[in-house]
Design a protein around this motif. Structure first.
Motif, PDB file in Angstrom:
ATOM      1  N   VAL B  92     -27.519 115.150  70.685  1.00  0.00           N
ATOM      2  CA  VAL B  92     -27.894 114.048  71.578  1.00  0.00           C
ATOM      3  C   VAL B  92     -28.599 112.944  70.792  1.00  0.00           C
ATOM      4  O   VAL B  92     -28.290 111.751  70.936  1.00  0.00           O
ATOM      5  CB  VAL B  92     -28.807 114.565  72.710  1.00  0.00           C
ATOM      6  N   VAL B  93     -29.535 113.354  69.922  1.00  0.00           N
ATOM      7  CA  VAL B  93     -30.296 112.344  69.169  1.00  0.00           C
ATOM      8  C   VAL B  93     -29.378 111.553  68.242  1.00  0.00           C
ATOM      9  O   VAL B  93     -29.506 110.333  68.111  1.00  0.00           O
ATOM     10  CB  VAL B  93     -31.457 113.010  68.391  1.00  0.00           C
ATOM     11  N   SER B  94     -28.428 112.238  67.628  1.00  0.00           N
ATOM     12  CA  SER B  94     -27.490 111.525  66.754  1.00  0.00           C
ATOM     13  C   SER B  94     -26.685 110.487  67.530  1.00  0.00           C
ATOM     14  O   SER B  94     -26.460 109.368  67.054  1.00  0.00           O
ATOM     15  CB  SER B  94     -26.530 112.519  66.090  1.00  0.00           C
ATOM     16  N   GLN B  95     -26.260 110.856  68.727  1.00  0.00           N
ATOM     17  CA  GLN B  95     -25.516 109.885  69.545  1.00  0.00           C
ATOM     18  C   GLN B  95     -26.394 108.689  69.905  1.00  0.00           C
ATOM     19  O   GLN B  95     -25.946 107.546  69.899  1.00  0.00           O
ATOM     20  CB  GLN B  95     -25.031 110.559  70.838  1.00  0.00           C
ATOM     21  N   ILE B  96     -27.651 108.995  70.247  1.00  0.00           N
ATOM     22  CA  ILE B  96     -28.597 107.920  70.601  1.00  0.00           C
ATOM     23  C   ILE B  96     -28.755 106.955  69.433  1.00  0.00           C
ATOM     24  O   ILE B  96     -28.797 105.735  69.607  1.00  0.00           O
ATOM     25  CB  ILE B  96     -29.963 108.537  70.998  1.00  0.00           C
ATOM     26  N   GLU B  97     -28.839 107.508  68.239  1.00  0.00           N
ATOM     27  CA  GLU B  97     -29.053 106.656  67.067  1.00  0.00           C
ATOM     28  C   GLU B  97     -27.846 105.780  66.748  1.00  0.00           C
ATOM     29  O   GLU B  97     -27.995 104.668  66.237  1.00  0.00           O
ATOM     30  CB  GLU B  97     -29.353 107.529  65.842  1.00  0.00           C
ATOM     31  N   LYS B  98     -26.647 106.312  67.033  1.00  0.00           N
ATOM     32  CA  LYS B  98     -25.442 105.644  66.527  1.00  0.00           C
ATOM     33  C   LYS B  98     -24.726 104.760  67.530  1.00  0.00           C
ATOM     34  O   LYS B  98     -23.961 103.876  67.141  1.00  0.00           O
ATOM     35  CB  LYS B  98     -24.467 106.709  66.016  1.00  0.00           C
ATOM     36  N   ASP B  99     -24.921 105.003  68.815  1.00  0.00           N
ATOM     37  CA  ASP B  99     -24.133 104.260  69.794  1.00  0.00           C
ATOM     38  C   ASP B  99     -24.473 102.770  69.760  1.00  0.00           C
ATOM     39  O   ASP B  99     -25.641 102.389  69.856  1.00  0.00           O
ATOM     40  CB  ASP B  99     -24.389 104.816  71.196  1.00  0.00           C
ATOM     41  N   LEU B 141     -37.041 120.183  64.584  1.00  0.00           N
ATOM     42  CA  LEU B 141     -37.761 119.819  65.811  1.00  0.00           C
ATOM     43  C   LEU B 141     -38.612 118.558  65.604  1.00  0.00           C
ATOM     44  O   LEU B 141     -38.397 117.546  66.290  1.00  0.00           O
ATOM     45  CB  LEU B 141     -38.593 120.991  66.342  1.00  0.00           C
ATOM     46  N   PRO B 142     -39.570 118.552  64.668  1.00  0.00           N
ATOM     47  CA  PRO B 142     -40.282 117.279  64.454  1.00  0.00           C
ATOM     48  C   PRO B 142     -39.340 116.162  63.977  1.00  0.00           C
ATOM     49  O   PRO B 142     -39.561 114.986  64.306  1.00  0.00           O
ATOM     50  CB  PRO B 142     -41.329 117.618  63.391  1.00  0.00           C
ATOM     51  N   ASP B 143     -38.290 116.526  63.252  1.00  0.00           N
ATOM     52  CA  ASP B 143     -37.316 115.514  62.820  1.00  0.00           C
ATOM     53  C   ASP B 143     -36.753 114.747  64.019  1.00  0.00           C
ATOM     54  O   ASP B 143     -36.717 113.521  64.024  1.00  0.00           O
ATOM     55  CB  ASP B 143     -36.176 116.201  62.058  1.00  0.00           C
ATOM     56  N   MET B 144     -36.357 115.481  65.044  1.00  0.00           N
ATOM     57  CA  MET B 144     -35.762 114.807  66.203  1.00  0.00           C
ATOM     58  C   MET B 144     -36.786 113.957  66.953  1.00  0.00           C
ATOM     59  O   MET B 144     -36.480 112.876  67.426  1.00  0.00           O
ATOM     60  CB  MET B 144     -35.160 115.847  67.136  1.00  0.00           C
ATOM     61  N   LEU B 145     -38.000 114.490  67.031  1.00  0.00           N
ATOM     62  CA  LEU B 145     -39.040 113.727  67.745  1.00  0.00           C
ATOM     63  C   LEU B 145     -39.314 112.412  67.021  1.00  0.00           C
ATOM     64  O   LEU B 145     -39.445 111.354  67.640  1.00  0.00           O
ATOM     65  CB  LEU B 145     -40.316 114.562  67.856  1.00  0.00           C
ATOM     66  N   VAL B 146     -39.406 112.487  65.701  1.00  0.00           N
ATOM     67  CA  VAL B 146     -39.650 111.284  64.899  1.00  0.00           C
ATOM     68  C   VAL B 146     -38.499 110.290  65.050  1.00  0.00           C
ATOM     69  O   VAL B 146     -38.712 109.074  65.159  1.00  0.00           O
ATOM     70  CB  VAL B 146     -39.843 111.697  63.419  1.00  0.00           C
ATOM     71  N   ARG B 147     -37.274 110.816  65.075  1.00  0.00           N
ATOM     72  CA  ARG B 147     -36.111 109.928  65.182  1.00  0.00           C
ATOM     73  C   ARG B 147     -36.025 109.265  66.557  1.00  0.00           C
ATOM     74  O   ARG B 147     -35.594 108.115  66.669  1.00  0.00           O
ATOM     75  CB  ARG B 147     -34.843 110.704  64.864  1.00  0.00           C
ATOM     76  N   ILE B 148     -36.425 109.985  67.595  1.00  0.00           N
ATOM     77  CA  ILE B 148     -36.451 109.357  68.926  1.00  0.00           C
ATOM     78  C   ILE B 148     -37.427 108.174  68.924  1.00  0.00           C
ATOM     79  O   ILE B 148     -37.134 107.095  69.435  1.00  0.00           O
ATOM     80  CB  ILE B 148     -36.836 110.399  70.009  1.00  0.00           C
TER      81      ILE B 148
END
Lengths: 329, 329, 329
Positions: B92-99, B141-148
């Motif tokens: 999900v996070v990858s899609q958020i970053e790329k769309d 886990l912290p990786d995704m939070l930071v990326r959001i």
């Protein structure tokens, strides 16, 4: 006080003859570089604009005592702030910095419904970008805001009416902010028009109210009333409208009796703990200047002007509503 | 999307056969190093756990428009978040970053009573520690939070039900948080169980609400209701339950109509002023991983599981009460 | 515990014989350098001062359990804090730092109307400046405040009555603050007397409540009641007076049951995100020491003492009112 450079002054004269109804703020690269000689700049004349600029007093300075001054914005009908206001404001800021007896200044408005609102979009952008840098090396608008924050005296924004864009940014650069619960509206409306705010709110709002509420103010770009402004810490406190002036006057009077050196030394240490750096403020200004040249911002501002921006009181009073209508098509 | 390493997957299969009632999460050093080959890892099977993990959709993504998505946590009965949720969330996070068209995402829950709750304590720790690092170099886990937090789009947590542990941490990593006054509970419960929180609240809470209130939330480790969450700035605002969805939907819809570049450029400058550094987040995660291996934490989690953690709705719903009972003996 | 240096002690004995009604705290440069041998230092004897200082217990330590201590200020009638209190406080702080079982301390007061108030202005300044530095290298007063903030245990200020000057600074250095809605008054009154506050509020207040409200507290220098203290985040929360003690005792008891290491590790990461550096605290102390030697501060303190400072309960109770009267002439 720095004077407007002659080339810019003459370009105003030229551009004011070039009124067209269809093209707005389409600024060629040459204009941005301040080298424009021909009338490529297109400019829409509005009733609200005083072309004479420097001759008309848009800002009034009243010295209630040697230690307590009032600075009153008086550019009806909307208290728009633009390149024509900057030299006057610079003069005020220089006095604030240099006066040996001053302790406290209160910023307020003489215009009903408006504390101070957004930047003037009718002059060519080069009128703004062509202004010489201030003492901090920043563009004169962020320069003055930074200098107000760092001045050795206390600044208080008394907010009645709309404080949008530059109005909000001046309030945020001031040391304290008090608002009318019934009559204050604060906002950073810029993202709603496709712009990035230029006067520092990305730096100042998160340090004041935390990241979450700051992002809501900036990215929601909507109008914030006195109650919410108080809850979020956008202002120190909101007061019922009839209580606002007595409170601010009482506080300013109180502080004006205190020792100037104790004020300055205490404030300087708070500055260390709380002020953003000048480069951070500069980054925000640069992002604003970049954003305003993008087609989407040009189109949005053009459409807002068509709706009545800088002309129709309803558009100026309900700016959060009208920016949303841009997206609604 | 990163896939779970084969050794970890097989260790799950092994460990699920090794259910015991007495020893819980006693993890030998080898397991932590990801090299465990024998079934030393002890694991308690719980009704709530979908061992199949990746096959079941624990997170749902709905694209309301190209610019406005909903991400819904749907792992009944408690919306526990664990190593099995991570690969789905990463997707999900990858899609958020790329769309290229996205402007705003809203995180919400399909599980009554739970927004998103604590980390799953039933899989062996190596299932978590063995996961490959994310693009930031942090644990996923912290990786995704930071990326959001750093994504060029706006994230909003719509909190109804309990947001504890990872749930609170995801809300704090989001750009804004809005809560149900009647039905939201936020907490960082970890210290109450002898753990250090791992998803960044030591870094994020003090920047949001000041040191004093952050320490109360973290060291008091108690349940925070919607009113107090709003007063403390844990959330932007709390709304009466029936007003929450219309408000969040209205705000998200509004922002979804704004210019993507203006949003991203404005947010990036707020990030500079307000986000902790990645090493600061990494330090929190490392402290969590260290803490969970201590005997006192192992004993406390074992006792909480005996009381009904991850099984009994009352334990999950009143976690602040049950952690206190650990100390009461 | 550090003892008062002999030269300072003897100068107290001398100076106490030199009471005059007209000259107060006029400290020659030699006295400041700690080398004063002759009775140039002028000192006004006050009823409230226990010259014996170290013999009388001004601070009481009660160990409710091994993990939960109460530290109670008991220096009637005003709980003034001065060089005579410092060695006792240092002893308490050292115990807090070293005890292996402690989890939580609560600071409170046994003196009705006063939590802990301003610095003692009657001893010669050299009694304060002559004290040896603490372990941090700072003067012992800011040293102790810094050490409380960094201690591996939780500190809670229970504020009933006035917390002014040192009282406010100790509360701000504590991890959390809870106040009586009806009976708490917080203030940093110093600027109102021509002083710069010395115990760190320029560093701590803006990080707690944002720049605007911090500047109002510091430069307005006025009394802040329980409601406003809560709204501004000066305290975590205010409670109706009869609810304050049960709440604080409940929270302290709760935390005292938690794991010491989890508390310490979690707090250390919050410290990283929220504490000012020691040099920033040192700068504030130095500014205080500089300010107190200026003629305007000497004159203001002398006039306040003439009005009844450290003697008249009304002056101590309504300090914000009396500082304003300095300016009114």
């Amino acid at each position: 006080m720095k004077t407007r450079p002659p080339t810019t002054t003459s370009s105003i004269a030229m551009s004011s003859k070039l009124l067209t109804a269809t093209a707005v703020l389409l600024i060629p690269a040459l204009a941005l570089a301040g080298e424009m000689k021909a009338p490529e700049k297109i400019y829409r004349s509005l009733d609200v604009r005083a072309v004479a600029g420097q001759e008309k007093a848009l800002i009034k300075l009243e010295k209630r005592t040697a230690a307590y001054w009032r600075v009153t914005f008086d550019n009806p009908p909307f208290n728009i702030f633009g390149p024509e206001t900057i030299p006057q404001m610079e003069k005020v800021v220089s006095q604030i910095e240099k006066d040996p007896d001053l302790r406290v200044i209160v910023f307020d408005s003489a215009v009903p419904g408006f504390f101070l609102t957004h930047y003037n979009f009718t002059p060519p952008l080069a009128e703004s970008t062509g202004l010489p840098s201030g003492p901090t090396g920043l563009h004169p608008l962020p320069d003055m805001l930074v200098r107000i924050s760092k001045a050795p005296v206390v600044s208080i924004a008394l907010i009645r009416g709309r404080a949008t864009g530059v109005g909000s940014e001046l309030a945020l650069a001031s040391d304290m902010r008090f608002a009318s619960r019934q009559k204050a509206i604060l906002s950073q409306w810029e993202v709603g028009a496709g712009l990035v705010p230029g006067g520092g709110p990305m730096a100042r709002l998160p340090r004041l109210m935390g990241r979450g509420r700051a992002l809501e103010v900036l990215l929601g770009s909507d109008d914030i009333n006195g109650d919410l402004a108080e809850e979020y810490g956008y202002v120190n406190r909101s007061f019922d409208d009839d209580k606002l002036d007595p409170f601010v006057d009482g506080l300013a009077t109180r502080i004006s009796g205190f020792d100037r050196q104790a004020i300055a030394d205490t404030k300087r240490l708070v500055d260390f703990a709380s002020l953003p750096s000048d480069p951070e403020i500069a980054a925000g200004w640069d992002a604003f200047i970049t954003s305003i040249q993008r087609p989407v911002a040009q189109k949005n501002i053009g459409r807002l002007i068509d709706m009545g921006l800088q002309k129709d009181p309803d558009v100026e009073a309900r700016l959060g509503h009208y920016t949303q209508s841009l997206a609604d098509k």
